[in-house]
Design an enzyme around this catalytic site. Sequence first.
Site, short mmCIF file in Angstrom:
data_model
loop_
_atom_site.label_atom_id
_atom_site.label_comp_id
_atom_site.label_asym_id
_atom_site.label_seq_id
_atom_site.Cartn_x
_atom_site.Cartn_y
_atom_site.Cartn_z
N GLU A 231 45.98 41.10 43.14
CA GLU A 231 45.67 41.37 41.74
C GLU A 231 45.03 42.75 41.67
O GLU A 231 44.03 43.00 42.36
CB GLU A 231 44.72 40.31 41.17
N CYS A 265 38.81 45.05 35.41
CA CYS A 265 40.25 45.29 35.44
C CYS A 265 40.85 45.02 34.08
O CYS A 265 41.89 45.57 33.73
CB CYS A 265 40.90 44.40 36.50
P1 NAD Z 1 39.44 48.83 46.29
O1 NAD Z 1 40.91 48.68 46.24
O2 NAD Z 1 38.87 50.14 46.63
O3 NAD Z 1 38.82 47.78 47.36
C1 NAD Z 1 39.10 46.40 47.28
C2 NAD Z 1 38.85 45.77 48.64
O4 NAD Z 1 39.84 46.23 49.57
C3 NAD Z 1 37.49 46.14 49.24
O5 NAD Z 1 36.96 45.01 49.89
C4 NAD Z 1 37.87 47.21 50.24
O6 NAD Z 1 36.94 47.38 51.28
C5 NAD Z 1 39.19 46.67 50.76
N1 NAD Z 1 40.07 47.65 51.41
C6 NAD Z 1 40.09 49.00 51.26
N2 NAD Z 1 41.08 49.54 52.00
C7 NAD Z 1 41.70 48.50 52.62
C8 NAD Z 1 42.83 48.41 53.51
N3 NAD Z 1 43.50 49.49 53.91
N4 NAD Z 1 43.20 47.19 53.96
C9 NAD Z 1 42.55 46.07 53.55
N5 NAD Z 1 41.47 46.10 52.71
C10 NAD Z 1 41.07 47.31 52.25
O7 NAD Z 1 38.89 48.31 44.86
P2 NAD Z 1 37.39 48.32 44.30
O8 NAD Z 1 36.96 49.70 44.00
O9 NAD Z 1 36.51 47.47 45.16
O10 NAD Z 1 37.57 47.52 42.92
C11 NAD Z 1 38.01 48.12 41.73
C12 NAD Z 1 39.48 47.86 41.52
O11 NAD Z 1 39.74 46.46 41.52
C13 NAD Z 1 40.00 48.35 40.18
O12 NAD Z 1 41.24 48.97 40.36
C14 NAD Z 1 40.13 47.08 39.35
O13 NAD Z 1 41.07 47.17 38.31
C15 NAD Z 1 40.54 46.10 40.38
N6 NAD Z 1 40.25 44.74 39.98
C16 NAD Z 1 41.32 43.94 39.65
C17 NAD Z 1 41.08 42.64 39.23
C18 NAD Z 1 42.23 41.73 38.87
O14 NAD Z 1 42.06 40.52 38.93
N7 NAD Z 1 43.38 42.26 38.51
C19 NAD Z 1 39.76 42.15 39.14
C20 NAD Z 1 38.72 43.00 39.49
C21 NAD Z 1 38.97 44.29 39.92
#
Ligand code: NAD
Length: 468
Positions: A231, A265
């Site tokens: 997501e 999000c």
């Molecule tokens: P992010 O993508 O930077 O990080 C998300 C997670 O992925 C973190 O735990 C991070 O450490 C991990 N991660 C980073 N690189 C990785 C890799 N290469 N492999 C595996 N894991 C990795 O996102 P963020 O800044 O923590 O959150 C904000 C984002 O999340 C926004 O884009 C927001 O829209 C989205 N979001 C979506 C929803 C939804 O349900 N659609 C809900 C909340 C937030």
Amino acid sequence: MSLIQSRSPQKPDDVVAERAPVTPDRVRKLADSVRVAQDAWRRRDPYGRAAALSGAADRLRARAGEAAALIVREVGKPVVEANAEVSRAAAILDYYAQSCFAAIGDLLAPTLPANQPGLLFTERRPRGVAGLITPWNFPLAIPLWKAAPALATGNGVLLKPSPEALACGELVAGLFDGLLPDDLLHVVPGGADTGQAVVEAADVVSFTGSATVGRGVAAAAVRAGLPVQAEMGGQNAAVVLPDADPATTATMLAGAAMGYAGQKCTATRRIIVVGDATALTEALVAAVAGLRVGDPADAGVAVGPVITDAARRRVLDGVAAARAAGGRVLTRLTSPGDGLYVAPVLLDSVDPGHPVACEETFGPLASIFTVPDLPAAAALVNHVRYGLVTSVHGRDIGRLFEVVRAVDTGLIRVNTPTTGVDFHAPFGGEKASSQGPREQGTAALDFYTSLRTITLCTPPPNPAEEAA
Ligand code: NAD
């Protein structure tokens, strides 16, 4: 190996937690121990599983004040919203505790006519180790809306929380201490390396976060042959029809765009007005100006800081780029001095193809567009690569429905803001916002299980017995 830290965005000198990232090798070892514990857990009767989940819900309610204060401190969420997140997280645990007693066959095909004497039926069973990778912005609710259905259906869990929400991730682990068998759930703090190791070690992967990272996680999981859901972000629109009341709609949209500094999000990023936008624009400027920006611990504050200095820079750079391209800033607000605050920014005259109107800035920034009719409104909603949520505002049910039918987002909300999630309903987007099946509700129970079909025949007659 360098330590990872979470810092309070309202007081960046305040280090909330500091940990060594869990190494990929350690993730693999932990996954092995989760798998051993899971083998016993999947056989546990539904009472035992339900008791663990509802015990965690009770514990969270008993610690509600402490949990909300930690969310406020670690990610800068306004306290009213932090309290709501804690209540929701406890309700999610209760909801999935009850799901331990739900049917475990395919609801459309629980028992079928067998071709031989006997039974033909379906059964869902847990997949094994659920690898959960979560963002910082809902640091309790998102880990729990993944972990609770995974556990309820008999899986073990490896949870990798965001580095920005380290302490909240540990709070989630603490909710289950002594309630789950040892090793069934491990929280593994770390960054990308740790996350990648979780994907490699898991049997099923659920990710929430940005589109860039999510696409990579989904691709890695598919390459490994694992079921995956991701997501991701949105560029969500609110469509305002000519018969919407400007004042009430503006109040709703101001909160949906700027509340929690636009870091949801589901936040509204584009406000698409059908017909004359004058009244709504005036009302919106007033509603945004009425939102208090400041210390998220203050109950009157709606807009706290953004999560990091890089996030702050992204918003400021986005506004500067939009202005340079002809965009007009309608709000003239100042932000409090200390802390990572950004005053909410409402723009108009932005080209719909400009990055601030197409990509996710993830801050308190929204743009107003005017279109002549409903088809033009729907075309503009659909013009971006994302497809998470749209809201539609107005009174004429026929016109409202026309928009509902024309937009290609996974969630559509009529006369209610884009923000807000019903944990008992399927949740997810279309296009670049989502990959794989839906989460939450009963969709999550399906995702964390695989379906098998069982043919159970009566034994053939035994000639020796018949002769006797
Ligand atoms: P992010 O993508 O930077 O990080 C998300 C997670 O992925 C973190 O735990 C991070 O450490 C991990 N991660 C980073 N690189 C990785 C890799 N290469 N492999 C595996 N894991 C990795 O996102 P963020 O800044 O923590 O959150 C904000 C984002 O999340 C926004 O884009 C927001 O829209 C989205 N979001 C979506 C929803 C939804 O349900 N659609 C809900 C909340 C937030």
